[in-house]
Design a protein around this motif. Structure first.
Motif, short mmCIF file in Angstrom:
data_model
loop_
_atom_site.label_atom_id
_atom_site.label_comp_id
_atom_site.label_asym_id
_atom_site.label_seq_id
_atom_site.Cartn_x
_atom_site.Cartn_y
_atom_site.Cartn_z
N VAL A 65 0.84 -1.19 0.00
CA VAL A 65 0.00 0.00 0.00
C VAL A 65 0.88 1.25 0.00
N LEU A 66 1.90 1.25 0.83
CA LEU A 66 2.80 2.40 0.89
C LEU A 66 3.56 2.59 -0.42
N LEU A 67 3.96 1.49 -1.06
CA LEU A 67 4.65 1.59 -2.35
C LEU A 67 3.71 2.15 -3.42
N GLU A 68 2.45 1.76 -3.37
CA GLU A 68 1.48 2.30 -4.32
C GLU A 68 1.26 3.80 -4.06
N MET A 69 1.18 4.18 -2.80
CA MET A 69 1.04 5.59 -2.46
C MET A 69 2.25 6.38 -2.94
N LEU A 70 3.43 5.82 -2.79
CA LEU A 70 4.66 6.46 -3.25
C LEU A 70 4.62 6.65 -4.77
N ALA A 71 4.19 5.63 -5.49
CA ALA A 71 4.10 5.72 -6.95
C ALA A 71 3.09 6.79 -7.36
N ILE A 72 1.97 6.85 -6.68
CA ILE A 72 0.95 7.85 -6.98
C ILE A 72 1.49 9.26 -6.71
N ALA A 73 2.17 9.43 -5.59
CA ALA A 73 2.72 10.75 -5.24
C ALA A 73 3.75 11.18 -6.27
N LYS A 74 4.62 10.26 -6.69
CA LYS A 74 5.63 10.61 -7.69
C LYS A 74 4.99 10.94 -9.03
N ALA A 75 3.95 10.21 -9.41
CA ALA A 75 3.23 10.49 -10.66
C ALA A 75 2.54 11.85 -10.59
N GLU A 76 2.00 12.17 -9.44
CA GLU A 76 1.33 13.46 -9.27
C GLU A 76 2.33 14.61 -9.34
N ILE A 77 3.52 14.41 -8.79
CA ILE A 77 4.57 15.43 -8.91
C ILE A 77 4.93 15.64 -10.38
N GLN A 78 5.11 14.55 -11.10
CA GLN A 78 5.45 14.67 -12.53
C GLN A 78 4.31 15.33 -13.30
N ASN A 79 3.07 14.99 -12.97
CA ASN A 79 1.91 15.60 -13.62
C ASN A 79 1.90 17.11 -13.39
N ALA A 80 2.16 17.53 -12.16
CA ALA A 80 2.20 18.96 -11.84
C ALA A 80 3.32 19.65 -12.60
N LYS A 81 4.49 19.01 -12.67
CA LYS A 81 5.62 19.59 -13.40
C LYS A 81 5.28 19.74 -14.89
N ASN A 82 4.61 18.73 -15.44
CA ASN A 82 4.23 18.76 -16.85
C ASN A 82 3.16 19.82 -17.12
N THR A 83 2.38 20.16 -16.11
CA THR A 83 1.29 21.11 -16.27
C THR A 83 1.76 22.56 -16.22
#
Length: 81
Positions: free
Chosen positions: A17-35
């Motif tokens: 669960v924590l690894l999935e949360m980490l992946a989601i957080a990293k993807a959200e950071i990348q999404n924000a950077k791309n935006t």
């Protein structure tokens, strides 16, 4: 602040669960950077009238800092990394 009555992650092995949360957080950071370049090119993309929400560069950078802090201070320590 009230303490949770039940565990926030109600499983014995919290690592997946924590690894999935980490992946989601990293993807959200990348999404924000791309935006960021998109809202810089067209500020209408980040504005929502009904709630007065704006996703301009400053708000996106705040979101990135908050997510990075959460990763460093909460997720990684919970994973013992």
């Amino acid at each position: 602040a009230k303490k949770a009555i039940k565990p926030l992650i109600p499983v014995e092995n919290k690592e997946p669960v924590l690894l999935e949360m980490l992946a989601i957080a990293k993807a959200e950071i990348q999404n924000a950077k791309n935006t960021i370049p998109l809202v810089e090119a067209n500020s209408r993309l980040g504005y929502e009238k009904e709630y007065g929400y704006s996703a301009d560069k400053e708000h996106l950078e705040w979101k990135i800092r908050l997510a990075e802090k959460m990763i460093e201070e909460e997720l990684l320590p919970a994973l013992h990394v």
